[in-house]
Structures are given as C-alpha cells and as structure tokens.
Design a protein around this motif. Structure first.
Motif, PDB file in Angstrom:
ATOM      1  N   TRP A 589       0.866  -1.183   0.000  1.00 19.81           N
ATOM      2  CA  TRP A 589       0.000   0.000   0.000  1.00 19.81           C
ATOM      3  C   TRP A 589       0.899   1.228   0.000  1.00 19.81           C
ATOM      4  N   GLY A 590       1.352   1.562  -1.204  1.00 21.20           N
ATOM      5  CA  GLY A 590       2.209   2.726  -1.341  1.00 21.20           C
ATOM      6  C   GLY A 590       1.414   4.014  -1.317  1.00 21.20           C
ATOM      7  N   PHE A 591       2.130   5.121  -1.306  1.00 22.25           N
ATOM      8  CA  PHE A 591       1.467   6.418  -1.314  1.00 22.25           C
ATOM      9  C   PHE A 591       0.588   6.567  -2.557  1.00 22.25           C
ATOM     10  N   ASP A 592       0.976   5.937  -3.657  1.00 22.56           N
ATOM     11  CA  ASP A 592       0.163   6.022  -4.870  1.00 22.56           C
ATOM     12  C   ASP A 592      -1.198   5.362  -4.661  1.00 22.56           C
ATOM     13  N   ASN A 593      -1.225   4.221  -3.952  1.00 17.83           N
ATOM     14  CA  ASN A 593      -2.509   3.594  -3.643  1.00 17.83           C
ATOM     15  C   ASN A 593      -3.410   4.530  -2.849  1.00 17.83           C
ATOM     16  N   GLU A 594      -2.814   5.221  -1.890  1.00 14.29           N
ATOM     17  CA  GLU A 594      -3.590   6.131  -1.050  1.00 14.29           C
ATOM     18  C   GLU A 594      -4.189   7.265  -1.883  1.00 14.29           C
ATOM     19  N   VAL A 595      -3.397   7.792  -2.818  1.00 14.87           N
ATOM     20  CA  VAL A 595      -3.900   8.872  -3.669  1.00 14.87           C
ATOM     21  C   VAL A 595      -5.054   8.369  -4.530  1.00 14.87           C
ATOM     22  N   LEU A 596      -4.861   7.231  -5.168  1.00 19.79           N
ATOM     23  CA  LEU A 596      -5.905   6.700  -6.052  1.00 19.79           C
ATOM     24  C   LEU A 596      -7.176   6.368  -5.282  1.00 19.79           C
ATOM     25  N   LEU A 597      -7.026   5.802  -4.095  1.00 19.14           N
ATOM     26  CA  LEU A 597      -8.199   5.478  -3.274  1.00 19.14           C
ATOM     27  C   LEU A 597      -8.947   6.745  -2.859  1.00 19.14           C
ATOM     28  N   SER A 598      -8.202   7.770  -2.509  1.00 21.29           N
ATOM     29  CA  SER A 598      -8.818   9.001  -1.990  1.00 21.29           C
ATOM     30  C   SER A 598      -9.494   9.813  -3.070  1.00 21.29           C
ATOM     31  N   SER A 599      -9.142   9.596  -4.321  1.00 23.02           N
ATOM     32  CA  SER A 599      -9.662  10.459  -5.390  1.00 23.02           C
ATOM     33  C   SER A 599     -10.855   9.855  -6.123  1.00 23.02           C
ATOM     34  N   VAL A 600     -11.452   8.804  -5.526  1.00 23.18           N
ATOM     35  CA  VAL A 600     -12.688   8.259  -6.086  1.00 23.18           C
ATOM     36  C   VAL A 600     -13.766   8.231  -4.997  1.00 23.18           C
ATOM     37  N   TYR A 601     -14.977   7.946  -5.407  1.00 22.63           N
ATOM     38  CA  TYR A 601     -16.141   8.042  -4.518  1.00 22.63           C
ATOM     39  C   TYR A 601     -16.263   6.817  -3.614  1.00 22.63           C
ATOM     40  N   THR A 713       5.214   1.176 -15.059  1.00 21.30           N
ATOM     41  CA  THR A 713       6.223   0.115 -15.013  1.00 21.30           C
ATOM     42  C   THR A 713       6.334  -0.456 -13.603  1.00 21.30           C
ATOM     43  N   LEU A 714       6.322   0.424 -12.611  1.00 26.04           N
ATOM     44  CA  LEU A 714       6.392  -0.028 -11.222  1.00 26.04           C
ATOM     45  C   LEU A 714       5.175  -0.896 -10.881  1.00 26.04           C
ATOM     46  N   ARG A 715       4.000  -0.447 -11.265  1.00 29.91           N
ATOM     47  CA  ARG A 715       2.793  -1.216 -10.970  1.00 29.91           C
ATOM     48  C   ARG A 715       2.785  -2.535 -11.750  1.00 29.91           C
ATOM     49  N   HIS A 716       3.337  -2.513 -12.935  1.00 32.64           N
ATOM     50  CA  HIS A 716       3.438  -3.727 -13.740  1.00 32.64           C
ATOM     51  C   HIS A 716       4.314  -4.758 -13.041  1.00 32.64           C
ATOM     52  N   ALA A 717       5.443  -4.306 -12.494  1.00 31.95           N
ATOM     53  CA  ALA A 717       6.365  -5.234 -11.831  1.00 31.95           C
ATOM     54  C   ALA A 717       5.767  -5.821 -10.567  1.00 31.95           C
ATOM     55  N   THR A 718       4.927  -5.040  -9.894  1.00 31.18           N
ATOM     56  CA  THR A 718       4.404  -5.468  -8.588  1.00 31.18           C
ATOM     57  C   THR A 718       2.931  -5.833  -8.645  1.00 31.18           C
ATOM     58  N   THR A 719       2.456  -6.191  -9.835  1.00 32.35           N
ATOM     59  CA  THR A 719       1.013  -6.407 -10.000  1.00 32.35           C
ATOM     60  C   THR A 719       0.459  -7.476  -9.068  1.00 32.35           C
ATOM     61  N   LEU A 720       1.250  -8.490  -8.751  1.00 30.72           N
ATOM     62  CA  LEU A 720       0.758  -9.562  -7.895  1.00 30.72           C
ATOM     63  C   LEU A 720       0.703  -9.157  -6.429  1.00 30.72           C
ATOM     64  N   VAL A 721       1.628  -8.318  -5.993  1.00 29.53           N
ATOM     65  CA  VAL A 721       1.773  -8.038  -4.554  1.00 29.53           C
ATOM     66  C   VAL A 721       1.338  -6.624  -4.207  1.00 29.53           C
ATOM     67  N   ASN A 722       0.580  -5.974  -5.107  1.00 29.53           N
ATOM     68  CA  ASN A 722       0.111  -4.614  -4.875  1.00 29.53           C
ATOM     69  C   ASN A 722      -1.401  -4.640  -4.734  1.00 29.53           C
ATOM     70  N   GLU A 723      -1.892  -3.926  -3.754  1.00 27.44           N
ATOM     71  CA  GLU A 723      -3.346  -3.860  -3.582  1.00 27.44           C
ATOM     72  C   GLU A 723      -3.943  -2.922  -4.612  1.00 27.44           C
ATOM     73  N   ARG A 724      -4.999  -3.352  -5.272  1.00 27.00           N
ATOM     74  CA  ARG A 724      -5.672  -2.507  -6.254  1.00 27.00           C
ATOM     75  C   ARG A 724      -6.859  -1.847  -5.585  1.00 27.00           C
ATOM     76  N   ILE A 725      -6.953  -0.532  -5.748  1.00 24.57           N
ATOM     77  CA  ILE A 725      -8.041   0.200  -5.086  1.00 24.57           C
ATOM     78  C   ILE A 725      -9.306   0.117  -5.918  1.00 24.57           C
ATOM     79  N   VAL A 863      -4.617  -0.816 -12.314  1.00 26.65           N
ATOM     80  CA  VAL A 863      -4.201  -0.156 -11.070  1.00 26.65           C
ATOM     81  C   VAL A 863      -5.367   0.249 -10.177  1.00 26.65           C
ATOM     82  N   ALA A 864      -6.582   0.229 -10.705  1.00 24.12           N
ATOM     83  CA  ALA A 864      -7.726   0.653  -9.897  1.00 24.12           C
ATOM     84  C   ALA A 864      -9.001   0.099 -10.516  1.00 24.12           C
ATOM     85  N   GLY A 865     -10.049   0.060  -9.696  1.00 26.85           N
ATOM     86  CA  GLY A 865     -11.356  -0.346 -10.177  1.00 26.85           C
ATOM     87  C   GLY A 865     -11.757  -1.721  -9.676  1.00 26.85           C
TER      88      GLY A 865
END
Length: 944
Positions: A589-601, A713-725, A863-865
């Motif tokens: 749960w990187g800072f990018d996940n937090e941004v993406l989660l916070s910017s949707v309803y 590219t970063l999300r592609h490399a970590t697609t298995l171990v990254n939480e998708r918002i 990365v999201a959805g």
C-alpha cells in the motif's frame, strides 16, 4: 547491436556474470568533437545603417560568422581600396587593412572559423585570390592565380580531408575556395582550390575544362554542363547552389566522399542571386530592382517577402544568427549598408532544416520549441542507433542529427533493474518458499479445520505447483482463470478471470501457476470476513508464511492491513482508511494507492472526503491525481476540468499530498524510493535552462508522461503483490567532407539524474541484503551465485556512475558552461549504455539468466477499479525533438521517451494482448496534441 551479445550467449550459454565482467567500450584517442564550434554573438533587435563617406563605394561585403560585424571591401574616392569593419548598430566603421595599389579587388569572403578572409581581384594581367588572417597581421598572401577572369568567390562551410600526413597517417583538413572562371566563349567553369592553394579542379562546368588530378586515387566526379557559376553553399556544407547560363539555379550535393548529381532547386528560381538562410531551411532570392528579397520555403511552394522597404543594390547577406540581413543601398546621395531585422522562422536554429518534415513541424517548433513523433520501435534505445550510417557507426560525411539524453533512458534501466532483481528474488526464493508454505498450511488446516473454506482453498492451490498435472474441481477453476463461477471452496461467486497472469508471470507456466495461486489467496482474503480463523494455524505454518513474505519486503511498501501470521509492519501513516480484517499477504500500500483510493467516490466515507459531482460519484481515478499529489503543476493544470466537475477532488488531493511520507533514508523500501524519484521527476522546482528556447509547457508535459509511464512500469512489476483500489458505487572517394559533428544535449533535469543514481545504489544495497540469489538458503554462498551477484552489483554501480555523469553535464548546461569533448562522446554513444545495461538487467527475468532479445517495452497494469478497471500502460517509445541552446544560437536534438496510456477496460489485459492493440489505442489528449504526424527522413533530406 544486439547480435554482438547474442553471439556470446550462443557460444557459451552465457550465464549473466560472463557479460557483466566485460569491459566497457573503448574510446578513440581522437574525438570527433576536437574542432571547436564558434560561439555566436546575438545580433541587434533593431535595424541600423552605416552611411559611407562621399565618393566611397562598397565593392563587396560579407559578415563574420561569429559576430554581427560586416567586413566591407570599400573603394575610396581616390580609387584606393580598404577592408573596413562595421559593427551593426554603430555609426561608423574601422579599417582592418589597406589593399595595395597593385591589386584591383572585386570580391571578399570570410572564413567559416573567423579571423581570416579572402579577396579576389586582378593583379597585373592575372586574376588572383589572396588570403589575410589576424594571425599574420592581416598581410595579404597569394594562394591562387589564373589568366582568366574570376567571379563569385565562396568558401566551403565545412572542411575536407585534403590529404593524409605521411608520418602520422592523420587526416589533414582544409576548407575549399570555390569560384567561377570565365571561359573565352563567355561560359563559366565552377572550380575549387584548397584554402592554402593548390589542388585546383573543376566541380561543374564545360567538359573541355575538366582535367584529372595527378595525386588522388579517385577522381572528382564529372559534372559536365555548358556553364556554371557558384551561388552559395548550404550552411551544412554538403550542398552547393550554382547558376546556369540562363540564370536558373541548381543544387549539387556532396555525397560524403565526392560530388553527386546536379538537380534544379525546388521552385526553379531564376535570375538575380540565391543564398541560404543560416538555419538551412529556406532560400533568399534577390533580384535587382525588386523590393527586398523573397524567402522561399516548403520545397519551393511558399514565397514570403522580406525587407520590402528597401531596394538593395546587390545580394544581401544574412547575419550569423539569422535575425536579419545586411544589404547595400544606393540612393543617389550616397551608398550605405543597412541592417534589417527579418522574420525567418527558427532563424537561429542551426540545424532546423534537418527536422522540418512539413509546415506543421515549423509551427510546432516555433510555438512549443519541440514536438514528439511516433516511432515503430519496441525499445527506447533503438532511436539512438538511428543516426548511424556506413558501417553502423557515426559517419562524419553524412548530415547527422544530435542526440538528446533523456531521463527516460534511466527510468527504463531503473525499471529493468528493479524488475529483474525482483523476479530473480521471487523465482529463487519467493516461489519455493510459497509452495512450502502452501503445502504446510494445507496439511495443517486439513487437520485443524478440514471443512473450512480455507482448508479447501489451500488444498486447491497445492496441485497448481505442477503445471502439467490434470486438475479437477476448484483447482481446475483456478488454473483456467476464466470468468465468474461459484467457488467449490467457499460456495460464493468468485471472479476467476481476475487470476489471468499478467506481466512476467505470463511468460512461463511455473510463474503463471504461482500468480494464480497467490492471487487466489489474496483475493479471497480481501473479500472474506473469516480470515482471523487462520491465526489458529500452527507455528510451523506461520513460520513458513513469514519466510515467504520476508522475501518481498525490500521491494514493496507496507500494507494497510494486519497480517494473519503475526505482527507485521505498522500501517503507513498516510493510510487514512486502514483495513481491519487480517490478510494472508501484506499487499503493498504505497502512497500512490492512497492517492488513487482518496480520489474516487466512497459512499461510507465522511462527506468532506466523498468525490462526487452533479453526475454522481467519480468511479475511476487518473494517474494525473498521483502526479498532482507528488507536486506536478502540469498535472494540476490538466485536472482543472475534473476539479470543476468534482469540487472536493482538489482539496482531497491537497490533503493527501500533505500526508506524503518524507524520505526515510536507508531504511526506505524500493517501492517508496521509486515514488520519491517520481516526485523529483514531477517537481515544479525543476526549471528549464535560463533561455527562452526550451519550451516549458512541452517539457513539463514530457516529464509528466515520463513519470506516469515509469509509475505504470512499477505497478506492472508489482502487479501480484500490490493492492488494487476500488471506488464504491457501485565505399572510397575523392575527398571526404567533414560535416558538423552532432553535439548533443542532456535533458536539463540534474536533480533527477542525481536521485536516480542514488536509487541504483539503493537497489544494489538491497541486492546485497538478499544473500546469494543462486541458492535457496541465503546463508550459503556458492561460487557461481556469488559471481552473479557481484556482477549484477558492478553493473548497478556502473549505471549509477553513468547517471552521475549525465547529472554533471546537466548542471554544466544549466550554468551555461560548454560540455567537454568527452561529454559529447558520451552523449553520442548513449545507445551503448541504454542497450547494454538494459540487456543485462532484462536477462534477470530469464530462467537461466541468459541474454536474449528483451520483450517489447509495451506493458500494461490494472491499477484501480472493481468493475471497469483503470489501465495504466506503456506504449511504443516516442521521439522527442527539442530546441536547445547551441553556442549563442540554438539547435534541435532528438531523444527517445516513454509514451503513457490510461483507459478503462472491463477485465485485466496481458502484455501480449496490449501489444496487439497499442497502435490503435487513443493517447491522452494532453500529449496527443504535441505529436507531429510526420516521421523524420533518414538521413535528413535537402530542404530545397
């Protein structure tokens, strides 16, 4: 270039360290950049005039190539001749030298390097050409004589290899003088001699005047025409304009080692005189009695009047930076030289002619100082071989475009190094540890809670370890990875299509099986409320789980959920909505996940955090949200319409941005370090060079696109171990010409290059902390495994050194300092870094670590959805053509950059699927508007 490396692998089934220990490419002792480029002083913005004294007349004039100073051959009222200098803007001129009474001069021209001039005229019964230089105190020295009248004295803009030194074997360079020699029948022969004199030959003219040279292996090309008078050189030095007996103009190219074939000038102008603008793009056509001159561009299709307020008495000359022309006016009351500023597009861009494939390109360079072009390539580095000719390397006899070293090259190397080491670590440590954990947990749960969904789930994944096994029941559904069905383990609907292997997991059956098994478990854990029951597992199960999880921790951010198997890392401080249900794996749960989660309803969030507009809630975020939160003003500007549509979006992004983690130093995981480097890439504190030539808006959008593609590219490399918002809502020749060497440029983002060097060093440190990558037990160090690890470490260190090298160049440029010969060599040879290092890092994803053709760079990640998915993708590289400062003028350089795509899709896509549709996918409009419809001709085509 890849064939060199593949041959190593073919002969030795090379392990990685065999290449890692190779020495880098050697540099030649003599640099192609040893010939200094003249810095050019800017010409005035305002017009001016020098009035000659009564009785004085200008016989001929030229302009110094490095400053706005006119060199005029003036005949005084008493018949004497002097060479005088007029600095444009001044009211008078100074005398440079007096011409003796034994010479009646008729023409003057200056040397392309300055500090030397040539006079043509009559002395006694001969026509003569004389030279004078500052080094010799402006003493005239005869270099050529003829018994025939001469006219139109020119000097070549570039030198030729006149001969080779007998002792050293080194080429001896000389500029050539070109002139017309009048024959008895009134026709002309265009001839040339070396600037020191000698080696006289006919370039083009009557057949009867062609004679062979005695001291050459290959004779100059025969170009037989009735009459030829030289008119002008293209500033590149490779095209001579000449005029036929009817007064019409033609061009004669110098094709590397000898003259080519003559052809009419585009538009077929006739009469008067014809010169070339300093940027090589257009022609200035002057006709006696006509107002001003005509600027001819677009292959003769467009004619634009310039300086129409004057009727020049002779051929006007352009100042070095193309800002204006100087012409002779004779108004009856006396003569004068006038300087007239003119509007020539890209007037001071010395190689503009090499980059204009159409009128739209001219407009884009004029308004944005740069543009992008589509490329058919599959790798960034391929562009950096595009200007190689002859035997595959730089060819000084062919017009060559200079390169731009972009941050994208190092982003791609970062991605390859990170992903390569991630894959090696996962394959050799993570995957074996997982299967041990899965088997231990399956046996443990079968004994403790045999009828539980979790016991059935673990039992279902264990058979997947053997991709050749015949599978049944839940195992078969998992392996098929297609569509939705009721799970035989949980009795609830499960989307098995989510288990479609993505990224590097799709390249190999073992990796694909691993992806399906791990993703199945993490998806179940995210959707079920009974994960706490797994805390009753045995100590052995927990220990094997923790060992598996530990292999990933250097690469991923902390999770926002507790871990079933024991105490994990603390939830990151920026995660406002932590999860309560424990998970089987601490999904990143990187800072990018937090941004993406916070910017949707989210319907159940506090009202001030709900991203909702008149049409309802915002269901999918954008990569622009992340860029804005990490400091990109360009991203904020592009989100302006979204901010109006969703009034709470901007304040929410501001709030999240304030929670952005500070750099944590050596303890920072590589995922967060990558995001910190993205913040550097997007920082508005990075300014363009102190010049108006570097288009800020285009560069900022380029930096935005580069960062987003790197993030994909970063999300592609970590697609298995990254939480998708998710939102809630739902050959040989006569003489070789030596053209201007391609002096390239470095993207002026010094802070990025510095930060990328630190990240390479951090990756190398993380590598050392993993133990020997060649064995399962990190405490054992086999000889081959140690050599592999050390070789990779050396390559990472070398890449960091290269990043610091280009950082130093970027800082020089920002200070306005000239780059060294070695700097220009490094830019010219950037393909060796971009390709060689990439191949090494990419080889880490191969099971046997052998070198091979890397997969195309096009990749995609969801990365999201949780319905429609937000896809972040990297497409084919784009070419970036950018106007940059160049020794007092400007030049255009070209480099290779990422392309970024962002769109919604109903289901995940594999890289192979994405590559089939990439050329049809629409680009983000904010970058598409900056892309030219035309590719560059190769080599650069003549502009007229």
């Amino acid at each position: 270039m890849i064939s060199r490396y593949l041959s190593i692998a073919a002969h030795a089934r090379c392990l990685l360290f065999a290449l890692l220990t190779l020495a880098g490419p050697g540099m030649a002792d003599d640099s192609i950049f040893h010939m200094a480029e003249l810095p050019v002083q800017a010409s005035p913005d305002a017009g001016s005039r020098w009035n000659l004294a009564a009785g004085e007349q200008v016989v001929d004039f030229d302009i110094w190539p490095d400053r706005p100073v006119v060199v005029a051959l003036v005949r005084g009222a008493d018949g004497s001749h002097r060479v005088r200098e007029w600095r444009i803007g001044g009211s008078d001129a100074t005398t440079l030298l007096d011409v003796g009474a034994d010479l009646v001069p008729a023409s003057i021209t200056v040397h392309p390097l300055g500090k030397k001039l040539f006079l043509g005229g009559r002395s006694a019964e001969q026509s003569v050409i004389l030279a004078a230089s500052a080094a010799d105190g402006w003493q005239l020295q005869r270099i050529h004589a003829s018994d025939k009248p001469l006219r139109r004295l020119l000097v070549s803009p570039r030198p030729f290899v006149a001969r080779y030194d007998a002792a050293s074997g080194q080429p001896q360079l000389s500029y050539r003088l070109v002139f017309a020699e009048r024959q008895a029948d009134g026709n002309y022969s265009t001839r040339s001699v070396l600037e020191q004199g000698g080696r006289d030959y006919q370039i083009i003219g009557p057949a009867a005047r062609y004679t062979e040279l005695d001291d050459v292996d290959v004779q100059p090309t025969r170009n037989d025409v009735a009459s030829a008078v030289p008119a002008a050189f293209h500033p590149g030095g490779h095209i001579l304009l000449w005029q036929d007996a009817k007064g019409c103009f033609h061009k004669l190219p110098y094709a590397g080692m000898n003259w080519g074939e003559a052809a009419p000038v585009a538009g077929k102008p006739c009469g008067g005189s014809l010169t070339v603008t300093p940027n090589g793009v257009g022609l200035l056509h002057w006709n006696k009695g006509q107002p001003g001159v005509q600027l001819i561009t677009e292959q003769g299709r467009k004619s634009t009047p310039l300086a129409a307020q004057f009727r020049f008495a002779g051929t006007p000359s352009s100042v070095a930076d193309g800002k204006g022309v100087v012409g002779l006016v004779d108004e009856g009351t006396g003569q004068g030289l006038v300087y007239v500023p003119v509007q020539v597009p890209l007037h001071d861009v010395v190689n503009a002619w090499m980059y204009l494939e159409g009128a739209d390109d001219e407009r884009r360079f004029g308004s944005d100082s740069g543009l992008f072009r589509r490329l058919p390539h599959e790798q960034l580095y391929q562009l950096y071989d595009s200007e190689n000719y002859s035997c595959g390397g730089y060819d000084s006899t062919t017009p060559t475009r200079p390169y731009l070293v972009t941050s994208d090259i190092f982003w791609e190397l970062i991605g390859a190094a990170y992903e390569g080491i991630f894959i090696v670590n996962e394959s050799q440590r993570g995957m074996p540890a997982f299967w041990i954990f899965a088997e231990t947990a399956a046996a443990d749960l079968a004994a403790r809670q045999p009828d539980s969904p979790w016991a059935k789930a673990f039992a279902a994944i264990v058979p997947l370890r053997d991709p050749t096994a015949v599978l049944q029941g839940e195992s078969a559904l998992i392996a098929a990875a297609k569509g939705k069905a009721v799970s035989l383990a949980t009795g609830e609907e499960f989307d098995y299509g989510e288990l479609l292997p993505r990224g590097h997991y799709a390249s190999d059956p073992q990796r694909a099986a691993y992806f399906k098994a791990v993703h199945y478990l993490t998806e179940l854990a995210a959707r079920r409320e009974d994960t706490a029951s797994l805390r009753q597992a045995s100590a052995a199960t927990k220990a094997t789980a923790q060992r598996w999880i530990a292999t990933y921790q250097p690469f991923i951010a902390p999770s926002r959920a507790p871990l079933v198997w024991g105490d994990g890392a603390a939830v990151p401080a920026y995660a406002r909505h932590a999860l309560a249900a424990p998970q089987v794996f601490p999904l990143s749960w990187g800072f990018d996940n937090e941004v993406l989660l916070s910017s949707v309803y989210h319907a159940d969030w506090p009202k001030d955090e709900q991203i909702v507009g008149a049409d309802g809630g915002r269901l999918l975020p954008s990569g622009l949200d992340l860029a804005a939160a990490l400091g990109s003003g360009a991203a904020r500007a592009l989100l302006a319409e979204e901010f109006r549509r969703y009034p709470r979006l901007e304040p929410v992004i501001d709030t999240v941005a304030r929670r952005r983690p500070a750099k944590s130093g050596s303890g920072e995981d590589l995922y967060q370090a990558w995001l910190q480097l993205l913040a550097t890439q997007w920082s508005d504190a990075v300014h363009t060079p102190a010049t108006a030539t570097f288009g800020r808006e285009l560069w900022q959008r380029k930096r935005l696109q580069t960062g987003l593609a790197s993030w994909a590219t970063l999300r592609h490399a970590t697609t298995l171990v990254n939480e998708r918002i998710a939102a809630q809502c739902g050959e040989g020749g006569f003489e070789a010409i030596v053209l201007r060497p391609p002096r390239g440029y470095v993207e002026p983002d010094a802070e990025f290059f510095a930060a990328s060097a630190r990240l390479f060093e951090q990756i190398e440190k993380s590598l050392q902390g993993l133990g020997d990558i060649g064995v399962d037990d990190p405490n054992q160090l086999g000889a081959d495994g140690q050599a592999q690890r050390d070789g990779i470490a050396r390559r990472l260190q070398a890449t960091a050194q290269q990043a610091r090298l280009f950082e130093a160049m970027a800082r020089k440029q920002l200070r306005g300092e000239a780059l060294s010969e070695a700097d220009y060599e490094a830019i010219l040879l950037i393909a060796r870094v971009a390709e060689h290092h990439l191949l090494v890092f990419k080889s880490l994803s191969n099971k046997d670590l052998a070198l091979s053709n890397p997969d195309p760079m096009m990749k995609i990640a969801d990365v999201a959805g949780d319905g429609p998915l937000l896809m972040a993708a990297v497409g084919r590289p784009l070419e970036w053509d950018q106007v940059v400062p160049y020794f007092g003028r400007r030049a255009i350089v070209k480099g290779s950059v990422y392309s970024y795509y962002e769109f919604s899709a109903p289901a995940p896509l594999q890289d192979a699927q994405w590559r089939k549709q990439v050329d049809k996918q629409a680009r983000p409009p904010w970058i598409d508007a900056l892309i030219s419809d035309k590719g560059l001709s190769c080599p650069a085509k003549a502009p007229f």
